[in-house]
Design a protein around this motif. Sequence first.
Motif, PDB file in Angstrom:
ATOM      1  N   VAL A 189       0.831  -1.197   0.000  1.00 31.92           N
ATOM      2  CA  VAL A 189       0.000   0.000   0.000  1.00 31.92           C
ATOM      3  C   VAL A 189       0.869   1.251   0.000  1.00 31.92           C
ATOM      4  O   VAL A 189       2.029   1.225   0.403  1.00 31.92           O
ATOM      5  CB  VAL A 189      -0.967   0.052   1.213  1.00 31.92           C
ATOM      6  N   SER A 225       0.612   5.576   0.988  1.00 29.05           N
ATOM      7  CA  SER A 225      -0.130   6.630   1.674  1.00 29.05           C
ATOM      8  C   SER A 225       0.649   7.933   1.564  1.00 29.05           C
ATOM      9  O   SER A 225       1.879   7.924   1.555  1.00 29.05           O
ATOM     10  CB  SER A 225      -0.311   6.296   3.154  1.00 29.05           C
ATOM     11  N   THR A 234      -5.259   5.966   1.115  1.00 26.03           N
ATOM     12  CA  THR A 234      -4.596   4.716   0.758  1.00 26.03           C
ATOM     13  C   THR A 234      -4.735   4.375  -0.724  1.00 26.03           C
ATOM     14  O   THR A 234      -5.810   4.449  -1.292  1.00 26.03           O
ATOM     15  CB  THR A 234      -5.189   3.545   1.564  1.00 26.03           C
TER      16      THR A 234
END
Length: 86
Positions: free
Chosen positions: A41, A43, A81
């Motif tokens: 992920v 961010s 995200t």
Amino acid sequence: MKWEDIEVGKVYGSHDDASYLVTYKTDSWICVLVYSRNHGVASPIIWDRIIDGDWIEEWEEYENYYIDEIFNNLKYINSDTLKEKD
């Protein structure tokens, strides 16, 4: 890596789990997308030159592979995200 050498659109890291795509830079702060290889992920985060500058000095520039194979292949999950496409 010196603060002055950091460029928008480039990917940096210090050979750990994370890669950092610089999306905006001023003289006092930068905004990056932090991609975790362990979690798949990314961010956004903002770092301050004074507070985080020593740590950023450990960065090295990564190859375009990180943009082509990772950052260009993320999908939107929510406002905080991005995740690897399935």
